[in-house]
Write an enzyme that holds these catalytic residues in place. Structure first.
Site, short mmCIF file in Angstrom:
data_model
loop_
_atom_site.label_atom_id
_atom_site.label_comp_id
_atom_site.label_asym_id
_atom_site.label_seq_id
_atom_site.Cartn_x
_atom_site.Cartn_y
_atom_site.Cartn_z
N GLU A 194 0.65 -1.19 0.17
CA GLU A 194 -0.23 0.08 -0.14
C GLU A 194 0.92 1.29 0.09
O GLU A 194 0.40 2.21 0.38
CB GLU A 194 -0.98 0.00 1.31
CG GLU A 194 -1.88 -1.19 1.21
CD GLU A 194 -2.90 -1.26 2.55
OE1 GLU A 194 -2.17 -1.17 3.46
OE2 GLU A 194 -3.71 -2.31 2.49
N ASP A 248 -0.25 -5.89 9.32
CA ASP A 248 -1.35 -5.07 10.09
C ASP A 248 -2.00 -5.98 11.28
O ASP A 248 -2.13 -7.17 11.02
CB ASP A 248 -2.48 -4.61 9.13
CG ASP A 248 -1.97 -3.69 8.47
OD1 ASP A 248 -1.25 -2.76 8.69
OD2 ASP A 248 -2.68 -3.42 7.17
#
Length: 405
Positions: free
Chosen positions: A342, A366
């Site tokens: 990302e 994450d």
């Protein structure tokens, strides 16, 4: 192990043995030559035996040709170090020295000072004095001093001093390695994630790096126009078919890809990774007429936007991210890259710091969920045991992230 194609030599550490410059009848300097140079040699040996560059080679360390008692010798040392590509200096001394005359005045070197803790000579006085001079002149320096007093003729480095020296050396090599290299963002901001809003001041002023940017469409252009190394791609695809096995497809029937679509997706993501490697560090084996693309962006780290414009339309970047961050691919063992999912530039930098400090491939994940023991029991009827119970639960890291294999 295959070496990185980054441009620029790895940083060299220069040891500066400083000494009391007084000669005269008592010849103070002469009585300290052997001990002072011995400290330099001991520090050199410690660094060479314990510090490596990211390609696995031992760190290169040199010592000034002479001890440094007055400004002329400091200037000669600076000239020697400049020619040798020294980016990091460690000044060592067991005694008082003329601070402003013997200190490293180069504003670009990363500086440490080790003052010997012995009561016969005031190494601590020089350390405090010269660190104050560094601060006064706006030249940051790291002070290193032992906890316990040593005998004047001691030659061994105390364990606490070893720890401090290696911390300085490891961090300094990491910081110097980043200088002049690029962060390559492929794409831009991902789904409003603050970390993927790149901050030029942080990279340029704080890390000494530059920012390079290419649109994600550059990957499609290179695929469409055949701007990639055909031989490497064929080797990579064969390796992928042998080693990367498809798992269970849990998509519902209406969303499931056909075998032919999956075959095309595998070919796409392998080609995508080959192109990303070329974007990072170039490739001399690109087709004739692609000399501009062959030079690359000299990237030591980077990120791929992906979400969502890309991933709603093309196969995602997980394959490239996983293998780029790993310490192997179809070429065998190699130095790992840093490619942030990302285009999360801040996670990419954290991964880069860890790689440079540990010489290991990196994992970023994450947090998906925190599971307390009570929540686990409620959902499954199972009572956590061992470390999960002692730690009051666990974190589920399955959401997203550029993780090495």
């Amino acid at each position: 192990m295959a070496k990185s194609r980054l441009i620029g030599d790895y940083p060299v550490i220069g040891i500066r043995p400083t000494i009391d410059g007084r000669r005269g009848v008592l010849n103070v300097r002469g009585s300290l030559e052997e001990q002072t140079m011995g400290m330099a040699q001991a520090a050199k040996k410690l660094f060479e035996e314990n510090l490596c560059y990211t390609n696995g080679e031992p760190v290169k360390v040199i010592i000034a040709n002479t001890t440094i008692g007055r400004v002329a010798e400091a200037a000669a040392c600076a000239d020697q170090f400049k020619k040798a590509g020294v980016d990091i200096t460690l000044t060592v001394t067991p005694c008082w020295c003329y601070g402003s005359e013997t200190m490293d005045m180069d504003p670009m070197t990363i500086k440490g000072v080790w003052g010997f803790n012995g009561t016969e000579r005031p190494g601590a006085v020089y350390l405090a004095s010269v660190l104050a001079s560094h601060a006064q002149k706006g030249l940051p320096a790291f002070g290193i001093y032992g906890h316990d007093v040593q005998e004047a003729d001691a030659t061994e480095i105390p364990e606490d001093v070893k720890v401090k020296l290696l911390r300085f050396g490891r961090a300094a090599v990491a910081a110097a390695t980043m200088r002049g290299k690029s962060y390559l963002q492929i794409g831009s901001i991902t789904m409003g994630i603050g970390g993927s809003i790149i901050n030029p001041e942080f990279f340029e002023e704080y890390l000494g790096m530059r920012i390079e940017s290419v649109d994600e469409v550059e990957i499609i252009r290179r695929m469409t126009e055949g701007i990639y190394d055909r031989k490497e791609y064929e080797k990579a695809l064969a390796w992928t078919k042998e080693h990367c096995k498809e798992g269970f497809d849990k998509n519902p029937d209406f969303a499931r890809k056909t075998d032919e679509q999956k075959k095309e997706a595998w070919e796409f993501v392998v080609k995508m990774m080959c192109i990303m490697k070329d974007l990072y560090n170039g490739n001399p084996n690109l087709p004739k007429g692609c000399e501009e693309e062959a030079v690359g962006h000299n990237a030591i780290a980077g990120g791929f936007q992906g979400q969502r414009q890309w991933t709603d339309f093309y196969p995602n970047g997980d394959f490239a991210e996983a293998l780029m961050n790993s310490s192997f691919d179809w070429e065998g063992a190699r130095e790992s890259y840093i490619l942030a999912t990302e285009n999360d530039t801040l996670n990419g930098v954290a991964m880069l710091f860890n790689k440079l400090l540990t010489n290991r491939a990196q994992i970023f994940a994450d947090v998906r969920t925190y599971w307390s023991p009570e929540a686990v029991k409620k959902a499954t009827g199972y009572e956590l045991e061992g470390k999960a119970k002692e730690g009051k639960g666990f974190l589920h890291l399955i959401n997203s992230g550029a993780a090495c294999l």
